[in-house]
Scaffold this motif. Structure first.
Motif, PDB file in Angstrom:
ATOM      1  N   GLY A  42       4.290   2.580  17.428  1.00 40.65           N
ATOM      2  CA  GLY A  42       4.547   3.150  18.740  1.00 40.65           C
ATOM      3  C   GLY A  42       4.814   2.130  19.835  1.00 40.65           C
ATOM      4  O   GLY A  42       4.592   2.405  21.005  1.00 40.65           O
ATOM      5  N   GLY A  43       5.258   0.944  19.455  1.00 33.64           N
ATOM      6  CA  GLY A  43       5.551  -0.078  20.452  1.00 33.64           C
ATOM      7  C   GLY A  43       4.326  -0.740  21.053  1.00 33.64           C
ATOM      8  O   GLY A  43       4.428  -1.470  22.032  1.00 33.64           O
ATOM      9  N   ASP A  44       3.160  -0.500  20.493  1.00 38.79           N
ATOM     10  CA  ASP A  44       1.927  -1.092  21.029  1.00 38.79           C
ATOM     11  C   ASP A  44       1.969  -2.616  20.862  1.00 38.79           C
ATOM     12  O   ASP A  44       2.118  -3.121  19.756  1.00 38.79           O
ATOM     13  N   PRO A  45       1.823  -3.357  21.954  1.00 37.87           N
ATOM     14  CA  PRO A  45       1.897  -4.818  21.869  1.00 37.87           C
ATOM     15  C   PRO A  45       0.692  -5.461  21.168  1.00 37.87           C
ATOM     16  O   PRO A  45       0.736  -6.640  20.839  1.00 37.87           O
ATOM     17  N   MET A  46      -0.348  -4.702  20.904  1.00 36.28           N
ATOM     18  CA  MET A  46      -1.567  -5.248  20.305  1.00 36.28           C
ATOM     19  C   MET A  46      -1.602  -5.145  18.779  1.00 36.28           C
ATOM     20  O   MET A  46      -2.580  -5.540  18.152  1.00 36.28           O
ATOM     21  N   ILE A  47      -0.542  -4.641  18.165  1.00 40.84           N
ATOM     22  CA  ILE A  47      -0.544  -4.452  16.708  1.00 40.84           C
ATOM     23  C   ILE A  47      -0.753  -5.768  15.965  1.00 40.84           C
ATOM     24  O   ILE A  47      -1.576  -5.859  15.064  1.00 40.84           O
ATOM     25  N   ARG A  48      -0.019  -6.781  16.341  1.00 40.62           N
ATOM     26  CA  ARG A  48      -0.150  -8.069  15.651  1.00 40.62           C
ATOM     27  C   ARG A  48      -1.531  -8.685  15.898  1.00 40.62           C
ATOM     28  O   ARG A  48      -2.103  -9.303  14.995  1.00 40.62           O
ATOM     29  N   GLU A  49      -2.072  -8.499  17.077  1.00 41.52           N
ATOM     30  CA  GLU A  49      -3.431  -8.992  17.356  1.00 41.52           C
ATOM     31  C   GLU A  49      -4.442  -8.254  16.475  1.00 41.52           C
ATOM     32  O   GLU A  49      -5.384  -8.854  15.963  1.00 41.52           O
ATOM     33  N   ALA A  50      -4.244  -6.964  16.279  1.00 41.33           N
ATOM     34  CA  ALA A  50      -5.132  -6.187  15.416  1.00 41.33           C
ATOM     35  C   ALA A  50      -5.075  -6.711  13.981  1.00 41.33           C
ATOM     36  O   ALA A  50      -6.110  -6.833  13.322  1.00 41.33           O
ATOM     37  N   ALA A  51      -3.881  -7.051  13.508  1.00 35.91           N
ATOM     38  CA  ALA A  51      -3.741  -7.606  12.163  1.00 35.91           C
ATOM     39  C   ALA A  51      -4.455  -8.948  12.061  1.00 35.91           C
ATOM     40  O   ALA A  51      -5.148  -9.220  11.081  1.00 35.91           O
ATOM     41  N   ARG A  52      -4.304  -9.785  13.089  1.00 39.38           N
ATOM     42  CA  ARG A  52      -4.979 -11.089  13.089  1.00 39.38           C
ATOM     43  C   ARG A  52      -6.499 -10.939  13.165  1.00 39.38           C
ATOM     44  O   ARG A  52      -7.238 -11.768  12.635  1.00 39.38           O
ATOM     45  N   ALA A  53      -6.970  -9.890  13.828  1.00 40.46           N
ATOM     46  CA  ALA A  53      -8.407  -9.695  14.003  1.00 40.46           C
ATOM     47  C   ALA A  53      -9.104  -9.216  12.730  1.00 40.46           C
ATOM     48  O   ALA A  53     -10.327  -9.317  12.613  1.00 40.46           O
ATOM     49  N   CYS A  54      -8.339  -8.721  11.770  1.00 34.17           N
ATOM     50  CA  CYS A  54      -8.946  -8.228  10.526  1.00 34.17           C
ATOM     51  C   CYS A  54      -9.603  -9.395   9.779  1.00 34.17           C
ATOM     52  O   CYS A  54      -8.932 -10.347   9.404  1.00 34.17           O
ATOM     53  N   PRO A  55     -10.905  -9.310   9.543  1.00 35.37           N
ATOM     54  CA  PRO A  55     -11.607 -10.418   8.912  1.00 35.37           C
ATOM     55  C   PRO A  55     -11.233 -10.666   7.447  1.00 35.37           C
ATOM     56  O   PRO A  55     -11.508 -11.741   6.923  1.00 35.37           O
ATOM     57  N   VAL A  56     -10.608  -9.698   6.811  1.00 42.03           N
ATOM     58  CA  VAL A  56     -10.226  -9.866   5.393  1.00 42.03           C
ATOM     59  C   VAL A  56      -8.715  -9.845   5.187  1.00 42.03           C
ATOM     60  O   VAL A  56      -8.243  -9.857   4.056  1.00 42.03           O
ATOM     61  N   GLY A  57      -7.945  -9.792   6.262  1.00 48.77           N
ATOM     62  CA  GLY A  57      -6.486  -9.814   6.154  1.00 48.77           C
ATOM     63  C   GLY A  57      -5.895  -8.611   5.471  1.00 48.77           C
ATOM     64  O   GLY A  57      -4.911  -8.724   4.748  1.00 48.77           O
ATOM     65  N   ALA A  58      -6.470  -7.434   5.710  1.00 47.61           N
ATOM     66  CA  ALA A  58      -6.015  -6.213   5.047  1.00 47.61           C
ATOM     67  C   ALA A  58      -4.780  -5.586   5.693  1.00 47.61           C
ATOM     68  O   ALA A  58      -4.218  -4.647   5.150  1.00 47.61           O
ATOM     69  N   ILE A  59      -4.347  -6.103   6.848  1.00 46.24           N
ATOM     70  CA  ILE A  59      -3.234  -5.502   7.576  1.00 46.24           C
ATOM     71  C   ILE A  59      -2.044  -6.453   7.594  1.00 46.24           C
ATOM     72  O   ILE A  59      -2.180  -7.613   7.970  1.00 46.24           O
ATOM     73  N   ALA A  60      -0.900  -5.928   7.199  1.00 45.18           N
ATOM     74  CA  ALA A  60       0.347  -6.684   7.241  1.00 45.18           C
ATOM     75  C   ALA A  60       1.312  -5.948   8.170  1.00 45.18           C
ATOM     76  O   ALA A  60       1.446  -4.724   8.097  1.00 45.18           O
ATOM     77  N   VAL A  61       1.952  -6.695   9.056  1.00 47.21           N
ATOM     78  CA  VAL A  61       2.908  -6.125  10.001  1.00 47.21           C
ATOM     79  C   VAL A  61       4.250  -6.818   9.786  1.00 47.21           C
ATOM     80  O   VAL A  61       4.310  -8.044   9.730  1.00 47.21           O
ATOM     81  N   SER A  62       5.289  -6.022   9.653  1.00 47.60           N
ATOM     82  CA  SER A  62       6.631  -6.593   9.485  1.00 47.60           C
ATOM     83  C   SER A  62       7.636  -5.788  10.297  1.00 47.60           C
ATOM     84  O   SER A  62       7.387  -4.629  10.650  1.00 47.60           O
ATOM     85  N   GLU A  63       8.735  -6.419  10.598  1.00 46.34           N
ATOM     86  CA  GLU A  63       9.814  -5.727  11.323  1.00 46.34           C
ATOM     87  C   GLU A  63      10.583  -4.859  10.338  1.00 46.34           C
ATOM     88  O   GLU A  63      10.763  -5.225   9.190  1.00 46.34           O
ATOM     89  N   GLY A  64      11.052  -3.726  10.852  1.00 51.48           N
ATOM     90  CA  GLY A  64      11.906  -2.896  10.022  1.00 51.48           C
ATOM     91  C   GLY A  64      11.222  -1.823   9.393  1.00 51.48           C
ATOM     92  O   GLY A  64      10.859  -1.009   8.912  1.00 51.48           O
TER      93      GLY A  64
END
Length: 64
Positions: A42-64
């Motif tokens: 939804g265009g949220d600018p905090m998505i990448r920060e949320a991925a970085r904040a995951c202590p186990v790296g469970a979130i991947a963010v990519s374009e497209g």
């Protein structure tokens, strides 16, 4: 934007939901899930920060 949550890796720390509550929430078992209707971030600018904040790296963010 594509957001992938590795359900096998997620430990339910909730850092993603704290960082980007408009995009991430926790399911009934406490594990990360996407807020319905915001699967693309939804265009949220905090998505990448949320991925970085995951202590186990469970979130991947990519374009497209």
């Amino acid at each position: 934007m594509h957001i992938d949550i590795d359900k096998d890796t997620c430990i339910g720390a909730g850092q993603c939901a704290l960082s980007a509550p408009n995009v991430f929430t926790q399911d009934d078992d406490g594990f990360s899930t996407l807020v319905p209707g915001h699967e693309d971030g939804g265009g949220d600018p905090m998505i990448r920060e949320a991925a970085r904040a995951c202590p186990v790296g469970a979130i991947a963010v990519s374009e497209g």
